[in-house]
Structure formats: structure tokens, C-alpha cells
Motif scaffolding. Structure first.
Motif, mmCIF file in Angstrom:
data_model
loop_
_atom_site.group_PDB
_atom_site.id
_atom_site.type_symbol
_atom_site.label_atom_id
_atom_site.label_comp_id
_atom_site.label_asym_id
_atom_site.label_seq_id
_atom_site.Cartn_x
_atom_site.Cartn_y
_atom_site.Cartn_z
ATOM 1 N N LEU A 60 0.822 -1.208 0.000
ATOM 2 C CA LEU A 60 0.000 0.000 0.000
ATOM 3 C C LEU A 60 0.856 1.259 0.000
ATOM 4 C CD1 LEU A 60 -2.809 -1.112 2.470
ATOM 5 C CD2 LEU A 60 -2.859 -1.107 -0.033
ATOM 6 N N ASP A 61 2.074 1.164 0.524
ATOM 7 C CA ASP A 61 2.992 2.310 0.481
ATOM 8 C C ASP A 61 3.368 2.651 -0.960
ATOM 9 O OD1 ASP A 61 2.952 2.468 3.249
ATOM 10 O OD2 ASP A 61 4.791 1.284 3.491
ATOM 11 N N ARG A 62 3.612 1.627 -1.778
ATOM 12 C CA ARG A 62 3.917 1.860 -3.203
ATOM 13 C C ARG A 62 2.746 2.533 -3.905
ATOM 14 N NH1 ARG A 62 4.811 -3.219 -6.177
ATOM 15 N NH2 ARG A 62 4.833 -1.819 -7.943
ATOM 16 N N LEU A 63 1.553 2.077 -3.583
ATOM 17 C CA LEU A 63 0.357 2.666 -4.176
ATOM 18 C C LEU A 63 0.224 4.133 -3.773
ATOM 19 C CD1 LEU A 63 -2.275 2.420 -5.782
ATOM 20 C CD2 LEU A 63 -3.366 1.589 -3.688
ATOM 21 N N ALA A 64 0.421 4.419 -2.491
ATOM 22 C CA ALA A 64 0.318 5.798 -1.995
ATOM 23 C C ALA A 64 1.331 6.700 -2.690
ATOM 24 C CB ALA A 64 0.517 5.829 -0.481
ATOM 25 N N PRO A 78 -5.566 19.161 -6.470
ATOM 26 C CA PRO A 78 -5.630 19.709 -5.107
ATOM 27 C C PRO A 78 -5.265 18.630 -4.078
ATOM 28 C CG PRO A 78 -7.651 20.198 -6.334
ATOM 29 C CD PRO A 78 -6.856 19.246 -7.166
ATOM 30 N N ARG A 79 -4.597 19.052 -3.011
ATOM 31 C CA ARG A 79 -4.175 18.118 -1.953
ATOM 32 C C ARG A 79 -5.361 17.321 -1.409
ATOM 33 N NH1 ARG A 79 -0.238 15.851 -2.004
ATOM 34 N NH2 ARG A 79 -0.519 15.225 0.137
ATOM 35 N N LYS A 80 -6.491 17.990 -1.232
ATOM 36 C CA LYS A 80 -7.670 17.308 -0.687
ATOM 37 C C LYS A 80 -8.097 16.154 -1.594
ATOM 38 C CE LYS A 80 -12.421 18.047 0.845
ATOM 39 N NZ LYS A 80 -13.498 19.015 1.017
ATOM 40 N N MET A 81 -8.071 16.363 -2.897
ATOM 41 C CA MET A 81 -8.464 15.318 -3.830
ATOM 42 C C MET A 81 -7.474 14.147 -3.788
ATOM 43 S SD MET A 81 -9.554 15.592 -7.810
ATOM 44 C CE MET A 81 -8.012 15.332 -8.619
ATOM 45 N N VAL A 82 -6.194 14.439 -3.734
ATOM 46 C CA VAL A 82 -5.174 13.388 -3.658
ATOM 47 C C VAL A 82 -5.383 12.578 -2.376
ATOM 48 C CG1 VAL A 82 -2.702 12.906 -3.445
ATOM 49 C CG2 VAL A 82 -3.509 14.637 -5.069
ATOM 50 N N TYR A 83 -5.649 13.261 -1.277
ATOM 51 C CA TYR A 83 -5.906 12.575 -0.002
ATOM 52 C C TYR A 83 -7.130 11.656 -0.123
ATOM 53 C CZ TYR A 83 -7.382 11.705 4.759
ATOM 54 O OH TYR A 83 -7.789 11.085 5.912
ATOM 55 N N GLN A 84 -8.196 12.137 -0.736
ATOM 56 C CA GLN A 84 -9.411 11.333 -0.886
ATOM 57 C C GLN A 84 -9.156 10.096 -1.747
ATOM 58 O OE1 GLN A 84 -12.215 14.183 -2.459
ATOM 59 N NE2 GLN A 84 -12.808 14.898 -0.413
ATOM 60 N N LEU A 129 -8.482 4.209 -2.277
ATOM 61 C CA LEU A 129 -7.698 3.074 -2.756
ATOM 62 C C LEU A 129 -7.115 2.268 -1.605
ATOM 63 C CD1 LEU A 129 -5.916 4.673 -5.847
ATOM 64 C CD2 LEU A 129 -7.930 3.176 -5.817
ATOM 65 N N ASP A 130 -6.660 2.943 -0.561
ATOM 66 C CA ASP A 130 -6.123 2.252 0.609
ATOM 67 C C ASP A 130 -7.198 1.382 1.256
ATOM 68 O OD1 ASP A 130 -5.489 2.327 3.786
ATOM 69 O OD2 ASP A 130 -3.629 2.343 2.617
ATOM 70 N N GLU A 131 -8.384 1.925 1.411
ATOM 71 C CA GLU A 131 -9.484 1.181 2.020
ATOM 72 C C GLU A 131 -9.829 -0.053 1.194
ATOM 73 O OE1 GLU A 131 -12.233 -0.084 4.572
ATOM 74 O OE2 GLU A 131 -10.976 1.672 4.969
ATOM 75 N N LEU A 132 -9.982 0.125 -0.101
ATOM 76 C CA LEU A 132 -10.360 -0.993 -0.964
ATOM 77 C C LEU A 132 -9.294 -2.081 -1.004
ATOM 78 C CD1 LEU A 132 -11.970 1.048 -3.874
ATOM 79 C CD2 LEU A 132 -13.170 -0.470 -2.269
ATOM 80 N N ILE A 145 -16.597 1.193 2.362
ATOM 81 C CA ILE A 145 -17.327 1.299 1.098
ATOM 82 C C ILE A 145 -18.255 2.509 1.122
ATOM 83 C CG2 ILE A 145 -19.236 -0.260 1.670
ATOM 84 C CD1 ILE A 145 -17.427 0.098 -1.730
ATOM 85 N N HIS A 146 -18.709 2.885 2.310
ATOM 86 C CA HIS A 146 -19.505 4.114 2.439
ATOM 87 C C HIS A 146 -18.657 5.317 1.993
ATOM 88 C CE1 HIS A 146 -22.340 7.036 4.030
ATOM 89 N NE2 HIS A 146 -21.350 7.587 4.704
ATOM 90 N N LEU A 147 -17.415 5.366 2.448
ATOM 91 C CA LEU A 147 -16.499 6.440 2.033
ATOM 92 C C LEU A 147 -16.278 6.414 0.526
ATOM 93 C CD1 LEU A 147 -13.653 6.501 4.700
ATOM 94 C CD2 LEU A 147 -15.116 8.395 4.022
ATOM 95 N N VAL A 148 -16.081 5.215 -0.017
ATOM 96 C CA VAL A 148 -15.852 5.082 -1.456
ATOM 97 C C VAL A 148 -17.038 5.664 -2.225
ATOM 98 C CG1 VAL A 148 -15.601 3.424 -3.348
ATOM 99 C CG2 VAL A 148 -14.331 3.077 -1.212
ATOM 100 N N ARG A 149 -18.241 5.309 -1.814
ATOM 101 C CA ARG A 149 -19.447 5.808 -2.497
ATOM 102 C C ARG A 149 -19.553 7.332 -2.387
ATOM 103 N NH1 ARG A 149 -22.943 1.200 0.241
ATOM 104 N NH2 ARG A 149 -23.108 -0.286 -1.454
#
Length: 138
Positions: free
Chosen positions: A16-20, A33-39, A44-47, A110-114
Motif C-alpha cells: 500500500l505504500d507503493r500505491l500511496a 488539489p491536496r484534498k483530492m489526492v488525499y481522498q 484506494l487504501d481502504e479498498l 465502502i460508504h467512504l468510497v461511495r
């Protein structure tokens, strides 16, 4: 300018570190925007945490492919794996009105993803789970 990044990760949590790092670099290249990158990182981390933690019943190495595609004003993601078939979109919506102590475990990811993605679609084909996500860049 369209760009596609494909990552092939193993089914181990340190991946997951490589993905991040890849998401951060992609975001920087395109001045998201930083906020979008964080989201995006959060989604992706959650999934992938769920796929890695719960999707494989053996101790063998498995590949999880993550594709990130920028097309016009849309960010498109594809997560593909050979884990146990599981459609996260069929998960019940969590009860957000209960206290944390009274709430059932699970379902928040999955709630966050949606909430954070503009569209999410799942398919199981050819022995593979495929999850497609879309984020409109505004």
C-alpha cells in the motif's frame, strides 16, 4: 493530456505504500488539489486493505492490478484481482446514527468510497474481480 499508470502489487499490506507513492506522484504531475489526492489515497487504501486482508484464503502470492487513468476531466481507476468474488457495492449502508460503540463493525470503507467517488461499478469476469471508479475533476 491523457495518462495511464498501471501498478502491479502483491497481496501484502506493505504494498500500500507503493500505491500511496504512485498516487502522490500522479497528483503532483497533474497539480491536483491536496484534498483530492488525499481522498483518492483514502479510497484506494481502504479498498486494497480489504482485498489483501479478506480476499485470499491461501498464503500464496497474488497480483492486484491498479490502473489510474486521466481522461479529459475524469480520473478513472480499475482494481483487478483474483481474490474470492466479492461485490463491495452489495454491502449494507452502515448506520451512521448510532454511537460508535453500538454500530456494527464494517461498512464504513465502502460508504467512504461511495461518497468520495462519482461512480463505482463492480464486475466478476474470467475469475477476476474488477472494480471501476470514476472521479470528476472540477
Amino acid at each position: 493530456m491523457d495518462e495511464v499508470v498501471v501498478l502491479r502489487l502483491s497481496n501484502h499490506l506493505p504494498e500500500l505504500d507503493r500505491l500511496a507513492e504512485a498516487v502522490e506522484a500522479f497528483g503532483e504531475r497533474h497539480r491536483f488539489p491536496r484534498k483530492m489526492v488525499y481522498q483518492i489515497r483514502l479510497v484506494l487504501d481502504e479498498l486494497l486493505t480489504n482485498v489483501i486482508s479478506y480476499g485470499f484464503s491461501d498464503d500464496r502470492n497474488h497480483e492486484i492490478e491498479v490502473e489510474i487513468r486521466l481522461a479529459d476531466s475524469r480520473l478513472l481507476f480499475r482494481i483487478e484481482d483474483d481474490a474470492t468474488p466479492f461485490d463491495p457495492l452489495r454491502a449494507d449502508t452502515p448506520d451512521l446514527t448510532s454511537t460508535v460503540e453500538d454500530r456494527a463493525i464494517g461498512g464504513l470503507g465502502i460508504h467512504l468510497v461511495r461518497k468520495l467517488m462519482d461512480s463505482v461499478r463492480y464486475e466478476h469476469r474470467g475469475g477476476k474481480n474488477r472494480l471501476f471508479l470514476e472521479k470528476i475533476i472540477s
